[in-house]
Design a protein around this motif. Structure first.
Motif, PDB file in Angstrom:
ATOM      1  N   LEU A  40       0.841  -1.207   0.000  1.00 52.79           N
ATOM      2  CA  LEU A  40       0.000   0.000   0.000  1.00 52.79           C
ATOM      3  C   LEU A  40       0.867   1.243   0.000  1.00 52.79           C
ATOM      4  N   ILE A  51      -2.244   5.957   1.945  1.00 47.60           N
ATOM      5  CA  ILE A  51      -2.664   4.578   2.222  1.00 47.60           C
ATOM      6  C   ILE A  51      -4.106   4.553   2.703  1.00 47.60           C
ATOM      7  N   LYS A  55      -7.305   2.378   1.321  1.00 47.33           N
ATOM      8  CA  LYS A  55      -8.028   1.464   2.214  1.00 47.33           C
ATOM      9  C   LYS A  55      -9.505   1.839   2.310  1.00 47.33           C
ATOM     10  N   ASP A  63      -3.449  -3.465   6.458  1.00 46.65           N
ATOM     11  CA  ASP A  63      -2.530  -3.001   5.418  1.00 46.65           C
ATOM     12  C   ASP A  63      -2.093  -4.118   4.471  1.00 46.65           C
TER      13      ASP A  63
END
Length: 237
Positions: A40, A51, A55, A63
């Motif tokens: 990521l 990140i 997500k 992660d």
């Protein structure tokens, strides 16, 4: 008949606008198929997003990503904060108003060149605090820079967490992880040092090691090419 025709045209226009809006939303992200070596952190760096943005778009909590899966990568323009303009406070021309005293302008936060998750920022800041407590701000930035340089190097794990928690032989690569001092909270200076290192303005010539020459017992580390000395630490590659 005329009214019915106009009503039909309005409905058709609204349907067209709705389709355009839906299509714009649907194409706001890029589909990316994960390959070996991806993380990521690297995807965020490649597409200039965080990140957390990736997500959130993919409804992820952790992660971890897996080879072969497809991730939606948000468009950079969708995650940039909208700029706002302060309203004018100028007095009317006919009103005599004393000039306000100049105030110090707060320092603007530099935009990071790379993004990492909040949990990894905290982990890195705690390592910086443990390794460089009592060192100057520049020395703290140097320690954080070495960790980020290792993430970029093929010789080390490709995430901040992986680098910090790497095991070499029978011990952790960083002594604060081994002795538990990394679990202590980071100071504000250490947190700011991490933010500064993330801008990647000074990469210390890609240094991937640092050590204290007064306490280092490993002769191998002393054989590395020295890049810079900051406070009690020698930075090398």
């Amino acid at each position: 008949m005329k009214h019915s025709y106009m009503k039909s045209m309005v409905v058709a226009c609204l349907a067209t606008l709705s389709f355009i809006g839906f299509n714009a939303t649907a194409t706001a992200a890029t589909n990316y198929k994960v390959v070996k070596g991806d993380s990521l952190w690297k995807l965020g760096k490649r597409y200039s997003v965080t990140i957390d943005d990736i997500k959130k778009l993919n409804n992820r909590q952790g992660d971890m990503i897996y080879i072969g899966e497809t991730l939606a990568i948000p468009s950079k323009t969708k995650v940039l904060a909208a700029e706002t303009t302060e309203p004018s406070t100028a007095a009317p021309a006919h009103t005599a108003k004393p000039e306000p005293k100049p105030q110090a302008k707060p320092a603007e936060q530099e935009t990071p060149a790379v993004s990492i998750s909040a949990s990894e920022k905290d982990l890195l800041a705690r390592l910086v605090e443990a390794e460089a407590k009592g060192e100057s701000y520049e020395g703290k930035v140097g320690v954080a820079t070495v960790v980020l340089n290792r993430v970029d190097s093929p010789k080390f794990p490709d995430t901040v967490t992986g680098v910090i928690k790497q095991v070499v032989g029978k011990a952790y690569a960083f002594s604060p992880v081994q002795n538990g001092s990394i679990n202590k909270p980071a100071s504000e200076d250490s947190k700011k040092a991490v933010e500064q290192a993330l801008t990647r303005k000074d990469r210390l010539d890609d240094s991937i090691y640092f050590y204290n020459p007064k306490t280092a017992t490993d002769n191998w580390i002393r054989s590395r090419a020295v890049i810079k000395t900051i406070d009690h630490h020698v930075f090398a590659k």
